[in-house]
Enzyme design. Structure first.
Site, short mmCIF file in Angstrom:
data_model
loop_
_atom_site.label_atom_id
_atom_site.label_comp_id
_atom_site.label_asym_id
_atom_site.label_seq_id
_atom_site.Cartn_x
_atom_site.Cartn_y
_atom_site.Cartn_z
N ASN A 221 -10.30 -0.77 10.26
CA ASN A 221 -9.09 -0.17 9.70
C ASN A 221 -8.53 0.83 10.72
O ASN A 221 -9.22 1.78 11.09
CB ASN A 221 -9.41 0.57 8.40
CG ASN A 221 -9.98 -0.36 7.35
OD1 ASN A 221 -9.24 -1.01 6.63
ND2 ASN A 221 -11.31 -0.42 7.25
N ARG B 55 -11.62 3.39 11.08
CA ARG B 55 -12.79 3.25 10.23
C ARG B 55 -13.26 1.80 10.26
O ARG B 55 -12.44 0.88 10.31
CB ARG B 55 -12.44 3.64 8.79
CG ARG B 55 -13.61 4.10 7.95
CD ARG B 55 -13.22 4.28 6.49
NE ARG B 55 -13.00 2.99 5.85
CZ ARG B 55 -11.92 2.67 5.14
NH1 ARG B 55 -10.94 3.55 4.98
NH2 ARG B 55 -11.82 1.48 4.59
N TYR C 97 -9.37 4.02 -5.59
CA TYR C 97 -8.32 4.99 -5.84
C TYR C 97 -8.18 5.48 -7.28
O TYR C 97 -7.50 6.48 -7.52
CB TYR C 97 -6.97 4.41 -5.39
CG TYR C 97 -6.95 4.00 -3.94
CD1 TYR C 97 -7.06 4.95 -2.94
CD2 TYR C 97 -6.84 2.66 -3.58
CE1 TYR C 97 -7.05 4.59 -1.60
CE2 TYR C 97 -6.83 2.29 -2.24
CZ TYR C 97 -6.93 3.25 -1.26
OH TYR C 97 -6.93 2.88 0.06
N GLU D 251 0.82 -1.22 0.00
CA GLU D 251 0.00 0.00 0.00
C GLU D 251 0.85 1.27 0.00
O GLU D 251 0.38 2.35 0.36
CB GLU D 251 -0.94 0.00 1.21
CG GLU D 251 -1.93 -1.15 1.21
CD GLU D 251 -2.86 -1.11 2.40
OE1 GLU D 251 -3.72 -0.21 2.44
OE2 GLU D 251 -2.71 -1.95 3.30
N ASP E 261 -15.78 -0.98 8.23
CA ASP E 261 -16.52 -1.24 7.00
C ASP E 261 -17.60 -2.28 7.25
O ASP E 261 -17.37 -3.27 7.95
CB ASP E 261 -15.58 -1.74 5.91
CG ASP E 261 -14.51 -0.71 5.56
OD1 ASP E 261 -14.76 0.50 5.77
OD2 ASP E 261 -13.43 -1.11 5.09
N SER F 29 -6.65 -2.07 1.52
CA SER F 29 -6.94 -1.41 0.23
C SER F 29 -7.43 -2.40 -0.84
O SER F 29 -7.25 -2.18 -2.03
CB SER F 29 -5.69 -0.67 -0.29
OG SER F 29 -5.38 0.41 0.55
N GLU G 148 -14.57 -5.36 8.49
CA GLU G 148 -13.26 -5.23 9.11
C GLU G 148 -13.10 -3.87 9.77
O GLU G 148 -13.89 -2.95 9.55
CB GLU G 148 -12.15 -5.42 8.08
CG GLU G 148 -12.17 -4.41 6.95
CD GLU G 148 -11.12 -4.71 5.89
OE1 GLU G 148 -10.29 -3.82 5.66
OE2 GLU G 148 -11.14 -5.81 5.31
N GLY H 195 -7.02 5.45 4.81
CA GLY H 195 -6.46 6.38 3.84
C GLY H 195 -6.87 7.82 4.14
O GLY H 195 -7.97 8.07 4.63
#
Length: 295
Positions: free
Chosen positions: A275, A258, A219, A21, A260, A153, A273, A279
């Site tokens: 994070n 974060r 991205y 990443e 998800d 990612s 998951e 990002g």
């Protein structure tokens, strides 16, 4: 320490690194640095690929903002090194970082804590030749998401709905990790909830014409849509915010991050998951949620 005193100190933004990443991290680090400098902080930007952490001590750095995604930066390794050096850092501690980064162990924690998460199985590279992938595919409903256990990612992820596709997806995933998570396919909308301290920020609903919210959708694609406010009824949004906080705390995560989630075709929420170093690029989700939160 108050903000004025912190602005007098030198703060290192750690970015880049050597993980898969790296490119995302470079963009995150630059964006974070710009934001801190705009707010009046004294910042130095350090690419850990080229600069040893001992340089932080040499430059009398006492605080670090971690912008390293993936292995080495998000998995507890960097956190442990900074603690050893006596440098304060942003985000989760060693345990919270390591556990959240490990998709298999975090799913096991979710299950043990009664947090809804899709059925799953684990395939190890060392036992791959003896694994009955047809049975695993069948047991998980005939369609799965293949995820390297320690990547972010969406790197190395793929959908598989036949034994041949699953075999190929596993071989691809083993190029990133020796342990791979097979997760029952969730056919429904995807959301994310940013966490700041003990508060959940407004949820975001992501939409992509691609098969799933993969690396390109995150991205590179211009067709991905982000909805914040997310469009859910208030009671439903509060439900996933509470669920996200529960999942965040279950893995020992802290500071900021974060979570998800997806809603399956039966209307049930499933946590994907946690994070711990999301990002922070121009298209990233935490800044979008923060902007709405501050309106």
């Amino acid at each position: 320490m108050n903000i004025a005193a912190m602005k007098a100190e030198r703060i290192a933004v750690l970015y880049g690194g050597t993980s898969a990443e790296r490119e995302v991290s470079l963009n995150s680090g630059k964006a974070i640095t710009e934001g801190l400098e705009e707010a009046g902080f004294n910042v130095i930007l350090i690419d850990t690929k080229d600069t040893p952490l001992t340089e932080l001590v040499a430059q009398n750095v006492k605080r670090a903002f971690i912008a390293l995604h993936g292995r080495g930066g998000e998995d507890g390794c960097l956190q442990g090194a900074l603690e050893y050096l006596g440098i304060s850092y942003t985000g989760s501690n060693v345990l919270g970082s390591a556990l959240s980064m490990d998709k298999v162990r975090s799913k096991q924690v979710f299950k043990a804590c009664g947090i809804p998460t899709a059925p799953f199985a684990v395939v190890n590279k060392s036992h791959f030749s003896k694994t009955d992938i047809e049975k695993q595919l069948r047991d998980l409903g005939g369609k799965v998401m293949v995820k390297p256990s320690h990547e972010g990612s969406s790197i190395g992820m793929a959908m598989a709905d036949t034994p041949e596709k699953l075999k190929n997806a596993l071989i691809e995933a083993f190029g990133f990790d020796g342990e791979v998570l097979l997760e029952a396919w969730i056919d429904g909308p995807e959301y994310t909830v940013a966490i700041l301290g003990d508060e959940a920020l407004p949820a975001i609903h992501m939409e992509t014409p691609r098969e799933f919210y993969d690396y390109e959708a995150k991205y590179q694609s211009q067709s991905t849509q982000y909805h914040c406010p997310c469009g859910l009824p208030e009671i439903e949004e509060e439900k996933i915010k509470a669920l996200s906080l529960q999942a965040f705390k279950a893995t020992g995560a802290g500071g900021w991050g974060r979570v998800d989630l997806m809603k399956d075709n039966q209307g049930n929420w499933q946590v994907l998951e946690v994070n711990t170093v999301p990002g922070m690029t121009q298209t990233s989700l935490v800044p979008k949620a923060a902007k709405v939160h501050l309106r």
